[in-house]
Design an enzyme around this catalytic site. Structure first.
Site: not given
Ligand code: AOF
Ligand code: ZN
Length: 346
Positions: A52, A54, A81, A160, A190, A210, A289, A291, A295
């Site tokens: 992640h 952090e 998280c 568009a 995409r 696509l 996208e 038609g 949409l």
């Molecule tokens: C964070 N920092 O950079 C991201 C988070 O399956 P995992 O281990 O990737 O964890 C999934 C959980 O982490 C979920 O709650 C998702 O929204 C979050 N993602 N959280 O603190 C991050 N990518």
């Molecule tokens: Zn995390």
């Protein structure tokens, strides 16, 4: 003028965006560690299943600066998280590193987090400042938050339209209205989404590919609701090695198509079931996208989140009327002769 908190949060957003197209079904997240106004570490969630933001930010701190971490502020675009997913909880890391202050833009609505990440930090005496650039943070994580709360992918409508309000079809040359800048941008989009959807008529008339061609990046999964199985095997979408998912109400065909999966659903709530199935298959972001009929369904059923409308200066003598939005666009971008308007449903 941005405040100090907002400036560092903006840096988190910029970092987070570097993960675009690679983090699904996780959110894009960026983090910055700041000691007395100096960034000593930064990072972002680079790819699904990888560390992640952090963790990356803490890892990036130089050995000489490590002793500053317990006196630094951690900025994160999303609430840290508090669950064991593919990686351990970031709240554990923050406690272990004794980071005293955490600044967050928006909550993570994922089950098991949704405020708990913040609560855990506060229970341990960490100061949490929530809601810095909240709206922008909400937009950055919106796809993830829709995906975990609505039992469907985040839906982007894209089309568009001519200067006199007719919709342009997605593929075929004579119908192509938007300029080369818009076209390239569409390919960028995409590369950032999980799946792309068009209706059966559009597939038949335009025979589009696509895929992602004009920028580097992966191609989305092509999704077509072909209730009656009308699409012939000669179409471009069946002729390359990219995946296509055909949803139908018919029994599954016997012949084998390359890279094509057929999914049979009951007719009653066909498109609703289709969206639920996509969510189960971990499609976080779906771009529709066209038609016009397809949409309209998304608009009428309120199953859309964002609309990207490319206004072109060309006139079409006839065609299907483009959807009209009641509200003003949240963002507008001029792409030489084209104008991109971005709407959100709220
Ligand atoms: C964070 N920092 O950079 C991201 C988070 O399956 P995992 O281990 O990737 O964890 C999934 C959980 O982490 C979920 O709650 C998702 O929204 C979050 N993602 N959280 O603190 C991050 N990518
Ligand atoms: Zn995390």
């Amino acid at each position: 003028m941005l405040t100090v908190h907002q400036r560092f949060m903006q840096r988190c957003f910029d970092l987070a965006r570097l993960g675009a197209g690679h983090t699904s079904p996780n959110p894009m997240v960026g983090a910055v560690l700041v000691h007395q106004g100096r960034i000593i570490g930064e990072g972002y969630h680079t790819r699904y299943g990888c560390p992640h933001a952090e963790v990356e930010a803490v890892r990036s701190v130089l050995p000489a600066d490590r002793q500053l971490i317990p006196r630094s502020t951690l900025y994160v675009s999303l609430e840290p998280c508090s669950i064991f997913g593919r990686t351990p909880p970031c709240t554990d890391l923050i406690l272990r590193e004794k980071i005293p202050t955490v600044v967050v833009a928006h909550r993570d609505f994922s089950p098991g987090v949704n405020g708990r990440g913040i609560a855990i930090l506060q229970e341990h005496g960490i100061e949490v400042i929530e809601g810095v650039l909240k709206h922008e943070g909400y937009r950055l994580s919106q796809a993830r938050n829709v995906f975990v709360t609505q039992a469907r992918p985040y839906v982007i409508l894209k089309f568009a339209q001519s200067a006199n309000g007719y919709i342009a079809r997605s593929g075929g040359q004579p119908q192509w209205l938007s300029n080369s800048f818009s076209k390239r941008l569409v390919h960028q989009w995409r590369s950032e989404i999980d799946a792309i959807m068009i209706g059966t008529n559009t597939a038949l008339l335009d025979n589009p590919v696509l895929n992602t061609r004009l920028v580097p990046g992966s191609s989305p999964i092509r999704v077509i609701p072909d209730r009656q199985l009308r699409l012939p095997v000669e179409l471009n979408i069946f002729s390359d090695d990219l995946p296509t998912w055909i949803y139908t109400t018919q029994s599954l065909p016997e012949r084998n198509y390359r890279q094509t999966e057929f999914i049979s659903l009951p007719p009653e709530a066909f498109l609703f079931d289709l969206l639920a199935d996509l969510q189960e298959k971990k499609v976080q972001t779906l771009m529709v996208e066209g038609g016009a009929q397809l949409l309209e369904w998304f608009l009428e059923q309120e199953k859309w989140d964002e609309a990207r409308v490319i206004h072109t200066p060309h006139y079409l003598p006839e065609g299907l009327k483009a959807p009209v939005f009641n509200s003003a666009p949240e963002q507008t971008f001029q792409l030489q002769s084209d104008r991109l308007e971005v709407f959100y449903r709220e």
